[in-house]
Design an enzyme around this catalytic site. Structure first.
Site, PDB file in Angstrom:
ATOM      1  N   CYS A   1       5.828  -0.086   7.291  1.00  0.00           N
ATOM      2  CA  CYS A   1       5.483   1.079   6.412  1.00  0.00           C
ATOM      3  C   CYS A   1       6.474   1.148   5.320  1.00  0.00           C
ATOM      4  O   CYS A   1       7.712   1.296   6.001  1.00  0.00           O
ATOM      5  CB  CYS A   1       4.880   2.094   7.225  1.00  0.00           C
ATOM      6  N   LEU A   2       6.256   1.692   4.274  1.00  0.00           N
ATOM      7  CA  LEU A   2       7.554   2.081   3.553  1.00  0.00           C
ATOM      8  C   LEU A   2       8.208   3.194   3.767  1.00  0.00           C
ATOM      9  O   LEU A   2       9.214   3.612   3.435  1.00  0.00           O
ATOM     10  CB  LEU A   2       7.123   2.116   1.900  1.00  0.00           C
TER      11      LEU A   2
ATOM     12  N   GLN B   1       2.889   9.939   1.367  1.00  0.00           N
ATOM     13  CA  GLN B   1       3.934   9.451   1.242  1.00  0.00           C
ATOM     14  C   GLN B   1       4.596   9.555  -0.040  1.00  0.00           C
ATOM     15  O   GLN B   1       6.053   9.376  -0.151  1.00  0.00           O
ATOM     16  CB  GLN B   1       3.753   7.813   1.412  1.00  0.00           C
TER      17      GLN B   1
ATOM     18  N   HIS C   1      -2.788   7.277   6.925  1.00  0.00           N
ATOM     19  CA  HIS C   1      -1.898   8.413   6.622  1.00  0.00           C
ATOM     20  C   HIS C   1      -2.658   9.468   5.955  1.00  0.00           C
ATOM     21  O   HIS C   1      -1.999  10.616   6.160  1.00  0.00           O
ATOM     22  CB  HIS C   1      -1.049   7.571   5.113  1.00  0.00           C
TER      23      HIS C   1
ATOM     24  N   GLY D   1       0.930  -1.174  -0.066  1.00  0.00           N
ATOM     25  CA  GLY D   1       0.290  -0.138  -0.131  1.00  0.00           C
ATOM     26  C   GLY D   1       0.655   1.218  -0.033  1.00  0.00           C
ATOM     27  O   GLY D   1       2.134   1.215   0.175  1.00  0.00           O
TER      28      GLY D   1
ATOM     29  N   HIS E   1      -4.455   1.137   7.120  1.00  0.00           N
ATOM     30  CA  HIS E   1      -3.040   1.796   7.571  1.00  0.00           C
ATOM     31  C   HIS E   1      -2.930   2.730   6.455  1.00  0.00           C
ATOM     32  O   HIS E   1      -2.454   3.765   6.890  1.00  0.00           O
ATOM     33  CB  HIS E   1      -2.241   0.521   7.010  1.00  0.00           C
ATOM     34  N   GLU E   2      -3.376   2.531   5.318  1.00  0.00           N
ATOM     35  CA  GLU E   2      -3.385   3.701   4.232  1.00  0.00           C
ATOM     36  C   GLU E   2      -4.112   4.724   4.748  1.00  0.00           C
ATOM     37  O   GLU E   2      -3.884   5.884   4.537  1.00  0.00           O
ATOM     38  CB  GLU E   2      -3.377   2.976   2.867  1.00  0.00           C
TER      39      GLU E   2
HETATM   40 CO    CO Z   1       2.501   3.278   5.768  1.00  0.00          CO
END
Ligand code: CO
Length: 144
Positions: free
Chosen positions: A88-89, A51, A134, A46, A130-131
């Protein structure tokens, strides 16, 4: 398409509340395409607009069953509970246990501005939440 730079933990952008995406034009499509390429290159499941430095309410998810694009997503309902590892990226190499609902229903728009609803469970529900977090400046470590 192009791979975009992923904003890393510590950058203020990740803590801002994103604003509604109002246009469903070529620019949005370009960003969504770039986000998908960026997510796949990083082997994530995701990615959310902040991000890649964009403070607008959209994100993408792909847990391996196809790409899901969520523009202006809203949580309609949730039920149950699950506990699982999350990463998380924007926080590379770190993982933690996070409690989330087992099943969620979300209403969102697609890239054309059409409204749809999706119900998802387990990993997909986790990834969607999760997304969506953000978009409100919330990181999984806040919930761990
Ligand atoms: Co994340």
């Amino acid at each position: 398409m192009a791979i975009r730079n992923i904003v890393k933990y510590g950058d203020d952008v990740l803590r801002k509340k994103c604003r509604t995406q109002l246009s469903f034009d070529e620019h949005l499509h370009q960003v969504l395409d770039d986000m998908a390429e960026t997510m796949y290159a990083a082997e994530g499941v995701g990615l959310a607009a902040p991000q890649v430095g964009i403070l607008r309410r959209f994100c993408i998810v792909d847990i391996g069953d196809g790409l899901l694009e969520l523009v202006n997503p809203v949580l309609v309902s949730s039920s149950g509970e699950q506990c699982g590892q999350e990463g998380c990226l924007s926080i590379p190499g770190k993982y933690a246990e996070v409690k989330r609902p087992m099943t969620v229903t979300v209403r969102a728009q697609n890239r054309l501005g059409e409204t749809f609803e999706i119900t998802a469970s387990e990993l997909k529900a986790r990834a969607i939440l999760h997304e969506m977090d953000h978009l409100d400046g919330i990181l999984y470590i806040d919930r761990a």
